[in-house]
Every structure is written in structure tokens, then in C-alpha cells.
Design an enzyme around this catalytic site. Structure first.
Site, PDB file in Angstrom:
ATOM      1  N   CYS A 112       0.807  -1.226   0.000  1.00 47.01           N
ATOM      2  CA  CYS A 112       0.000   0.000   0.000  1.00 47.01           C
ATOM      3  C   CYS A 112       0.839   1.275   0.000  1.00 47.01           C
ATOM      4  O   CYS A 112       0.340   2.346  -0.344  1.00 47.01           O
ATOM      5  CB  CYS A 112      -0.948   0.014   1.191  1.00 47.01           C
ATOM      6  N   HIS A 258      -2.879   7.131   3.306  1.00 49.27           N
ATOM      7  CA  HIS A 258      -3.388   5.862   2.788  1.00 49.27           C
ATOM      8  C   HIS A 258      -4.770   5.610   3.403  1.00 49.27           C
ATOM      9  O   HIS A 258      -4.968   5.777   4.607  1.00 49.27           O
ATOM     10  CB  HIS A 258      -2.418   4.733   3.150  1.00 49.27           C
ATOM     11  N   ASN A 288     -10.398   0.404   0.887  1.00 48.40           N
ATOM     12  CA  ASN A 288      -8.940   0.407   0.774  1.00 48.40           C
ATOM     13  C   ASN A 288      -8.555  -0.202  -0.576  1.00 48.40           C
ATOM     14  O   ASN A 288      -8.732  -1.407  -0.789  1.00 48.40           O
ATOM     15  CB  ASN A 288      -8.366  -0.407   1.936  1.00 48.40           C
TER      16      ASN A 288
HETATM   17  O1  UT7 Z   1      -3.635  -1.456   3.867  1.00 49.75           O
HETATM   18  C1  UT7 Z   1      -3.495  -2.064   5.102  1.00 49.75           C
HETATM   19  C2  UT7 Z   1      -4.537  -3.113   5.270  1.00 49.75           C
HETATM   20  N1  UT7 Z   1      -4.981  -3.488   6.571  1.00 49.75           N
HETATM   21  C3  UT7 Z   1      -5.443  -2.637   7.514  1.00 49.75           C
HETATM   22  O2  UT7 Z   1      -5.404  -1.466   7.414  1.00 49.75           O
HETATM   23  C4  UT7 Z   1      -6.067  -3.284   8.726  1.00 49.75           C
HETATM   24  C5  UT7 Z   1      -5.944  -2.465   9.978  1.00 49.75           C
HETATM   25  N2  UT7 Z   1      -6.870  -2.946  10.989  1.00 49.75           N
HETATM   26  C6  UT7 Z   1      -8.181  -2.564  11.020  1.00 49.75           C
HETATM   27  O3  UT7 Z   1      -8.619  -1.787  10.197  1.00 49.75           O
HETATM   28  C7  UT7 Z   1      -9.058  -3.106  12.138  1.00 49.75           C
HETATM   29  O4  UT7 Z   1      -8.256  -3.804  13.070  1.00 49.75           O
HETATM   30  C8  UT7 Z   1     -10.200  -4.023  11.621  1.00 49.75           C
HETATM   31  C9  UT7 Z   1     -11.227  -3.219  10.838  1.00 49.75           C
HETATM   32  C10 UT7 Z   1      -9.657  -5.136  10.759  1.00 49.75           C
HETATM   33  C11 UT7 Z   1     -10.914  -4.653  12.814  1.00 49.75           C
HETATM   34  O5  UT7 Z   1     -11.419  -3.625  13.675  1.00 49.75           O
HETATM   35  P1  UT7 Z   1     -11.163  -3.669  15.251  1.00 49.75           P
HETATM   36  O6  UT7 Z   1     -11.844  -2.529  15.844  1.00 49.75           O
HETATM   37  O7  UT7 Z   1      -9.673  -3.800  15.458  1.00 49.75           O
HETATM   38  O8  UT7 Z   1     -11.921  -4.982  15.652  1.00 49.75           O
HETATM   39  P2  UT7 Z   1     -11.367  -6.264  16.407  1.00 49.75           P
HETATM   40  O9  UT7 Z   1     -10.396  -7.008  15.555  1.00 49.75           O
HETATM   41  O10 UT7 Z   1     -10.951  -5.841  17.789  1.00 49.75           O
HETATM   42  O11 UT7 Z   1     -12.664  -7.138  16.545  1.00 49.75           O
HETATM   43  C12 UT7 Z   1     -13.716  -6.780  17.428  1.00 49.75           C
HETATM   44  C13 UT7 Z   1     -14.849  -7.769  17.219  1.00 49.75           C
HETATM   45  C14 UT7 Z   1     -14.389  -9.216  17.217  1.00 49.75           C
HETATM   46  O12 UT7 Z   1     -15.375  -9.981  17.867  1.00 49.75           O
HETATM   47  P3  UT7 Z   1     -15.174 -10.478  19.372  1.00 49.75           P
HETATM   48  O13 UT7 Z   1     -13.916 -11.302  19.332  1.00 49.75           O
HETATM   49  O14 UT7 Z   1     -15.011  -9.218  20.171  1.00 49.75           O
HETATM   50  O15 UT7 Z   1     -16.426 -11.235  19.653  1.00 49.75           O
HETATM   51  C15 UT7 Z   1     -14.388  -9.571  15.755  1.00 49.75           C
HETATM   52  O16 UT7 Z   1     -14.610 -10.937  15.516  1.00 49.75           O
HETATM   53  O17 UT7 Z   1     -15.460  -7.526  15.947  1.00 49.75           O
HETATM   54  C16 UT7 Z   1     -15.564  -8.765  15.261  1.00 49.75           C
HETATM   55  N3  UT7 Z   1     -15.549  -8.489  13.822  1.00 49.75           N
HETATM   56  C17 UT7 Z   1     -16.656  -8.169  13.151  1.00 49.75           C
HETATM   57  N4  UT7 Z   1     -17.939  -8.021  13.549  1.00 49.75           N
HETATM   58  C18 UT7 Z   1     -18.835  -7.685  12.616  1.00 49.75           C
HETATM   59  C19 UT7 Z   1     -14.489  -8.498  12.972  1.00 49.75           C
HETATM   60  N5  UT7 Z   1     -14.920  -8.186  11.731  1.00 49.75           N
HETATM   61  C20 UT7 Z   1     -16.259  -7.981  11.815  1.00 49.75           C
HETATM   62  C21 UT7 Z   1     -17.241  -7.634  10.877  1.00 49.75           C
HETATM   63  N6  UT7 Z   1     -18.511  -7.497  11.332  1.00 49.75           N
HETATM   64  N7  UT7 Z   1     -16.959  -7.413   9.574  1.00 49.75           N
END
Ligand code: UT7
Length: 331
Positions: A112, A258, A288
Site C-alpha cells: 500500500c 493511505h 482500501n
Molecule cells: O492497507 C493495510 C490493510 N490493513 C489494515 O489497514 C487493517 C488495519 N486494521 C483494522 O482496520 C481493524 O483492526 C479491523 C477493521 C480489521 C478490525 O477492527 P477492530 O476494531 O480492530 O476490531 P477487532 O479485531 O478488535 O474485533 C472486534 C470484534 C471481534 O469480535 P469479538 O472477538 O469481540 O467477539 C471480531 O470478531 O469484531 C468482530 N468483527 C466483526 N464483527 C462484525 C471483525 N470483523 C467484523 C465484521 N462485522 N466485519
């Protein structure tokens, strides 16, 4: 000081719009979760055009807006981490499609961060008077690498391409770039080579990555680790590049980060102490698109007449590698 002048921009977006609501039909998610956690409402997905065709469309627009023809391009540098071929590279495919001369056609991959890297390489060629006019392109079709059963990653990415024609200028230019190769596990997508090769014996160092189950062909991400890295790396890169230039971040006219996640951008901005009104985002509509995000933002701003000569612009990004980088230039 030898800087860059962007004399034309272009962008290509696929027609198909995948809304958050559509994802609720096949994964356990909601529009509310995606919007509040990422800032993304919809993204485009290419259903027909391969990456290099999208990138060629963006390139044609950039060349036209520069008031040039493809024959005026002296070199093509393309950023992509989602090419259609191992070889030829995407730059050669674009050169052929747009009808450029037999100019050098080079691909780079810093994921990216790629457009910033490509622009930096172009700037150094221009500063050394090796080429006069360079087409810098980013084309990505990341949706071809996505596991649509992985709800944490599949909602983030979209397809698209952006391009800019650059020439040398007397304006200012500063850059700072780096990579942390030891963080490779946090974001990667492995190439699926022929596993039946009788000479293949695996690799002890990367065994956990090389010997993947069948899902291992998709993008693999530790979202939380990438999130934390991104906030720190973007703030640090901007601080370094501002340090070189002697500018305070708020002396600049425009910051284009980004477009990974609105919360990442907001947290990094807070760390940088930058006025939010200077920052451009479009991830709500495009998600993204990896290295295409930044040139697509530039093209949108250009189309809206919001880019003025002399503006001081900061580009900042991060990506798989993990890589990071920032540059400041006078438009
Ligand atoms: O170009 C670079 C590419 N990558 C990135 O930029 C990724 C950077 N990271 C992020 O953007 C975030 O970490 C995410 C969007 C991927 C995730 O957001 P978060 O606020 O860090 O959520 P989390 O990983 O702490 O997950 C919280 C909860 C989890 O459930 P439990 O374990 O608390 O029950 C996940 O399973 O949200 C759940 N979850 C979802 N729920 C509904 C994860 N994805 C989803 C979803 N819908 N799509």
C-alpha cells in the site's frame, strides 16, 4: 532543490458497487459495524477488467490531462501488489495498451505504500535528468486475493487505479521511507507456486507461511497489529519528513493518507497534531484500494479543481512488509 510537478492525473473505478448491506447476505456483519469500525460504506469491485486494464485507463486519463500523448512518456513506473501476471510486469502491459514508445517499464511493490515509493523513484530519475516525463501508476485488484469468508478483512478492500504524469520542477521535495521486514506475518498474501515440483523441499525459516492450508492463498492479516503499526508509522514518517523540511505539519496545505481505516487516519492525525480540515479522505466510497488510494485521491481533487500550483502536499502511507513512507512536495 529538485522537486516534482504533477502535470496530469487520472483514475479508474470499476462500475460495480459493493455496499456494506450486501456483505450482510453472506457474512455475520452489519452496516453499522463496518461504518463505525472502518468508515467504509461501499467499495468498487472489478467484475470484468483485469488490473492492468484498469491501470491503463487511469494512465490514459493522466496523459490526456497532462496535454500529452503516450509517445511523450519517457518511463513508466507502476506500483502493484495484485498483478495479473508474474511476467510480463504491469508496466509493460500498460505501455502496450496506451501505445507508448519503447520506454523503460518498471514495476515496484511496497504494497500500500507503493505509490509514494514509485513517485520517490520517479523524482530521483527526474532530479538526475535521466528522464523528462514519467508516468507513475498504481493499479490494484486486491479483491482477487480476498477470502470472502473472513469478515475482518473482506469488508475493507476495493479495486481501482490511479496515475500521475510527473516532470521535474524547482519546488521543494522531501521523503522518508522504511520497512520492518520482521513484521511480515502481520499482512501477507502468498504466491501459489506449483507444489508438485519434486525438487521443492520447503523453507525452514518461513515454514509456517510456506506450508499453508488451502486458505493460505488469500490475504492474511492481523488487523490489530497492522492498526497499531499504521498509527505509529504514519505519525513517525510525517514527523521525520517535516523535520527534514523545517515545516510544521500545519504549514502544509493538504495531507493525503493511505485510505485503510478512518479510525487509523484519525488516531494518526491526533498523534501528528494536524488540523483535520487539511486531510483528504475518500475511503467511505472506495474502501482500501491499496497503493491506488493516494493517486485516486489526487485525481479526485484535481477533477474538483482543488489542486493549485504551489500547494504543499504531504502523502503518507503504510502497507504489507510492513512498509511505510511519507513525502512532501510542492504541487
Ligand atoms: O492497507 C493495510 C490493510 N490493513 C489494515 O489497514 C487493517 C488495519 N486494521 C483494522 O482496520 C481493524 O483492526 C479491523 C477493521 C480489521 C478490525 O477492527 P477492530 O476494531 O480492530 O476490531 P477487532 O479485531 O478488535 O474485533 C472486534 C470484534 C471481534 O469480535 P469479538 O472477538 O469481540 O467477539 C471480531 O470478531 O469484531 C468482530 N468483527 C466483526 N464483527 C462484525 C471483525 N470483523 C467484523 C465484521 N462485522 N466485519
Amino acid at each position: 532543490m529538485s522537486g516534482i510537478s504533477i502535470i496530469g492525473t487520472g483514475a479508474y473505478l470499476p462500475e460495480f458497487i459493493a455496499t456494506n448491506e450486501m456483505f450482510t447476505k453472506f457474512i455475520d456483519t452489519t452496516d453499522e459495524w463496518i461504518t463505525t469500525r472502518t468508515g467504509i460504506s461501499e467499495r468498487r469491485i472489478s467484475q470484468d477488467k483485469p488490473n492492468f486494464v484498469m491501470a491503463a485507463e487511469a494512465s490514459k486519463e493522466a496523459v490526456k490531462n497532462a496535454g500529452l500523448t503516450a509517445k511523450d512518456i519517457d518511463a513508466i513506473i507502476v506500483s502493484t501488489c495484485s498483478p495479473d501476471f508474474f511476467y510480463p510486469n504491469t508496466a509493460c502491459l500498460i505501455q502496450n495498451l496506451i501505445g507508448a514508445n519503447d520506454c523503460p517499464a518498471i514495476d515496484i511493490n511496497t504494497a500500500c505504500t507503493g505509490f509514494i515509493t514509485a513517485l520517490d523513484i520517479a523524482r530521483n530519475y527526474l532530479a538526475a535528468d535521466i528522464y523528462k516525463t514519467i508516468l507513475v501508476v498504481a493499479g490494484e485488484r486486491l479483491t482477487s486475493q480476498i477470502d470472502y469468508e473472513d469478515r475482518a478483512s473482506c469488508i475493507l478492500f476495493g479495486d481501482g487505479a490511479g496515475a500521475a504524469v510527473v516532470q521535474k520542477s524547482n519546488g521543494l521535495y522531501y521523503s522518508h521511507m522504511g520497512a520492518k521486514g520482521d513484521m511480515l506475518h502481520d499482512l501477507y498474501c502468498k504466491v501459489e507456486y506449483n507444489r508438485n515440483n519434486p525438487f521443492y523441499i520447503g523453507d525452514g525459516i518461513l515454514k509456517d507461511i510456506i506450508d499453508t492450508p488451502q486458505k493460505g492463498r488469500y490475504l492474511q492479516m492481523d488487523g490489530k497489529a497492522v492498526y497499531k503499526f499504521a498509527v505509529d508509522a504514519m505519525a513517525d514518517a510525517v514527523e521525520k519528513v517535516c523535520g527534514q523540511s523545517g515545516f510544521d505539519i500545519n504549514d502544509l496545505d493538504l495531507v493525503i493518507p493511505h485510505q485503510a481505516n478512518l479510525r487509523i487516519i484519525q488516531s494518526a492525525l491526533k498523534k501528528m497534531n494536524v488540523d483535520e480540515s487539511k486531510v483528504y479522505t475518500n475511503l467511505e466510497k472506495h474502501g482500501n484500494t491499496s497503493s491506488s488510494c493516494i493517486p485516486m485521491c489526487l485525481a479526485e481533487l484535481d477533477r474538483a479543481g482543488r489542486l493549485k500550483r504551489g500547494m504543499k502536499i504531504c502523502l503518507v502511507g503504510f502497507g504489507a512488509g510492513l512498509t511505510y513512507g511519507a513525502c512532501i512536495f510542492e504541487y
